[in-house]
Design an enzyme around this catalytic site. Structure first.
Site, short mmCIF file in Angstrom:
data_model
loop_
_atom_site.label_atom_id
_atom_site.label_comp_id
_atom_site.label_asym_id
_atom_site.label_seq_id
_atom_site.Cartn_x
_atom_site.Cartn_y
_atom_site.Cartn_z
N CYS A 156 17.92 -50.80 15.07
CA CYS A 156 17.92 -51.04 13.37
C CYS A 156 18.77 -52.16 13.22
CB CYS A 156 18.64 -49.94 12.70
SG CYS A 156 17.43 -48.33 13.25
N CYS A 188 15.92 -40.71 2.17
CA CYS A 188 15.67 -41.27 3.43
C CYS A 188 14.93 -42.65 3.21
CB CYS A 188 14.98 -40.50 4.17
SG CYS A 188 15.48 -38.86 4.54
N SER A 189 15.03 -43.55 4.19
CA SER A 189 14.39 -44.77 4.21
C SER A 189 12.81 -44.66 4.72
CB SER A 189 15.12 -45.96 4.91
OG SER A 189 15.52 -45.32 6.19
N ILE A 198 9.00 -45.57 6.52
CA ILE A 198 8.49 -46.46 7.76
C ILE A 198 7.78 -47.32 7.12
CG2 ILE A 198 6.73 -46.23 9.71
CD1 ILE A 198 8.93 -44.42 10.42
N HIS A 219 12.45 -49.79 5.71
CA HIS A 219 13.24 -50.21 6.81
C HIS A 219 12.25 -50.64 7.80
CE1 HIS A 219 16.22 -50.58 9.87
NE2 HIS A 219 16.78 -49.31 10.14
#
Lengths: 389, 142
Positions: free
Chosen positions: A86, A209-210, A212, A336
């Site tokens: 990341c 949450c980030s 996909i 992300h």
């Protein structure tokens, strides 16, 4: 060491994109070169591309050369790909910084790109397991959410952090993303929406949450003389740091709510920049999950340990507060696309410190910080300033 | 031409391909084991074939107790990788002072508690490409 600055930056549209890996590179390259009209691709001496899993999602290796060809860059001083999960984008920026500071290159593009949503949602999540230890973690089906869920549970148990405080990070970043046309999400979110979104891994809900996401971003980094010749408003790299506590979940300190590696890397970057946390006007922190942003406030020194929940609830990390955190919408609002994230963070600080952020502008921002991590155990920090170091 | 998609999400466990093959051989017999460095005597978890303390690559296999306690856990309900079913109970199990990352199988996700005793329940997963059986070290409530 020579002084180093950002002189250009551009971000493509993040989201579930009907676009190829190369399309994303073209979009970010176009946006970046548009920001510095005096430069053409043939002027660029070096290229570093942050990208994590094109082998899985685009069946493509040899990434830096592919990107160079797509953009018409002919590297003469540096050409490399950085894969560091990341944090790949910021790790790439550190390479460019080091090459230029050392005099080995003068003008380097750092590009981050990821095509994650191929070929199906389930397989995209399977691919994300490549970021944890295959033999001792991913074989069990582990990906990031349960890891950060353990940190959230611990922070709640030890400091009394509430589900509502976690949700407020989601509300803030979704709200900021609504002002960013390149963000994955543009609709904002209310506290109710975040608290009622579906449970992913307790206590982390979907809007904490980030997602996909596909996306790409690029910046151009230059040595002092070149930077001053190209622009009246370079954004200077003032400090940087990177540190590792461990790779496997069970190699980290037992208290998952405390990230010593982030504390160490922040202290190093602050020392190098000659500033304190109070001097930071705008920060892009790695909110892959809401708890990560809260712990980042503490380890970056924006508030004392354990007080991050109250800090966000009081609006101290929003416009009008102590430091505006994630004005572009963070990973939660922008998505992300692994390798692109760190570069997009730098691109946001670039426009913020040049007063070019439009509806997202943090008034008078002169010191900016980015924080990018790979799991809970590894962290990278960059500090930027309007004034040269 | 048909669309081809394949990935093996599990480790190669055979001793022919993995220095830690003995771990999996013992696991298939219901034993939890790990490595003890033959140079400095340190016991590691997970097992390893290089000692960062004394740089030895010689090691012996030692059995660990097959019971431990739940040190931390989380239940993932959605967003699991292809091929992995939810809800899935991820746990860190304390075994003989080691923190062991694993999953809890055959347990009610709503009734797992911190400190709960669990015992080794080797989990048979997909055979390797040569047809050899493979196992992961899972746990189940006592």
């Amino acid at each position: 060491m020579r002084k180093v600055a950002l002189v250009g930056a551009g971000v493509g549209k993040f989201g579930v994109r009907k676009a190829t890996y190369r399309d994303l590179i073209w979009e970010a390259g176009k946006a970046c070169f548009d920001s510095v009209p005096a430069l053409k691709p043939r002027d660029i001496e070096g290229l570093v591309v942050g990208s994590v899993m094109p082998e899985r999602t685009a069946f493509q290796s040899h990434i830096s050369s592919l990107a160079a060809e797509a953009l018409g860059i002919r590297p003469s001083a540096l050409s490399a790909r950085t894969e560091h999960m990341c944090a790949s984008g910021t790790v790439g920026l550190r390479y460019a910084y080091a090459f230029i500071a050392a005099g080995l290159a003068d003008l380097v593009m750092v590009l981050g790109v990821e095509k994650l949503t191929q070929p199906t949602a389930e397989e995209a999540i399977l691919n994300m397991g490549a970021g944890v230890d295959r033999e001792w973690e991913a074989a069990f089906g582990l990906t990031a959410p349960p890891c950060f869920a353990l940190a959230a549970q611990r922070h709640m148990a030890r400091y009394g952090t509430t589900e509502e405080q976690l949700a407020l990070v989601g509300v803030k970043n979704h709200t900021h993303a609504a002002k960013n046309p390149n963000a994955h999400f543009n609709k904002g979110a209310t506290l109710d929406q975040v608290l009622c979104s579906r449970m992913i891994s307790s206590p982390l809900r979907l809007f904490m949450c980030s997602p996909i996401t596909d996306g790409a971003a690029a910046v151009i980094v230059a040595g002092e003389e070149r930077a001053r010749a190209l622009t009246d408003t370079p954004v200077w790299i003032r400090g940087t740091g990177q540190a590792l506590d461990g790779f496997q979940l069970t190699s980290l300190p037992e208290d998952y709510a405390h990230w010593p590696a982030l504390e160490r890397t922040a202290q190093r970057a602050y020392r190098m920049a000659g500033i304190t946390p109070r001097d930071v006007d705008v920060a892009e922190v790695h909110d892959c999950f809401a708890i990560a942003e809260l712990i980042a406030y503490e380890e970056l020194g924006f508030c004392p340990k354990g007080e991050a929940g109250a800090f966000v609830a009081a609006g101290r990390s929003d416009y009008g507060g102590d430091v505006v955190v994630n004005p572009r919408g963070g990973l939660i609002g922008c998505g992300h696309p692994l390798g692109a994230t760190g570069v997009a963070q730098a691109a946001e600080i670039f426009v913020q410190l040049r007063d070019e952020a439009g509806a997202r502008q943090v008034p008078g921002a002169s010191i900016g910080l980015t924080h990018n991590n790979s799991g809970m155990g590894e962290h990278v920090v960059m500090i930027y300033g309007r004034e040269a170091p | 031409m048909s669309y081809f998609r394949a990935i093996d999400p599990f480790p190669l466990e055979s001793p022919d391909w993995n220095k830690l093959g003995e771990f999996y051989a013992r696991l298939g017999q219901g034993r939890l084991s790990t490595t003890r460095c033959a140079g400095c005597g340190r016991t590691a978890w997970p097992p390893r074939a290089f000692c960062p303390e004394c740089c030895s690559d010689r090691f012996d296999w030692v059995d660990l107790p097959s019971e431990g306690t739940v040190h931390a856990f989380t239940v993932q309900e959605t967003g699991l990788p292809a091929g992995f079913d939810g809800p899935r109970i991820f746990a860190i199990v304390k075994v003989h002072g080691h923190r062991v990352f694993s999953i809890i199988v055959e347990g009610d996700p709503g009734r797992i508690t911190l400190g709960q005793r669990v015992s080794l329940k080797p989990l048979r997963i997909a055979d390797d490409p040569k047809g050899n059986p493979r196992w992961l070290p899972a746990f189940t409530p006592v």
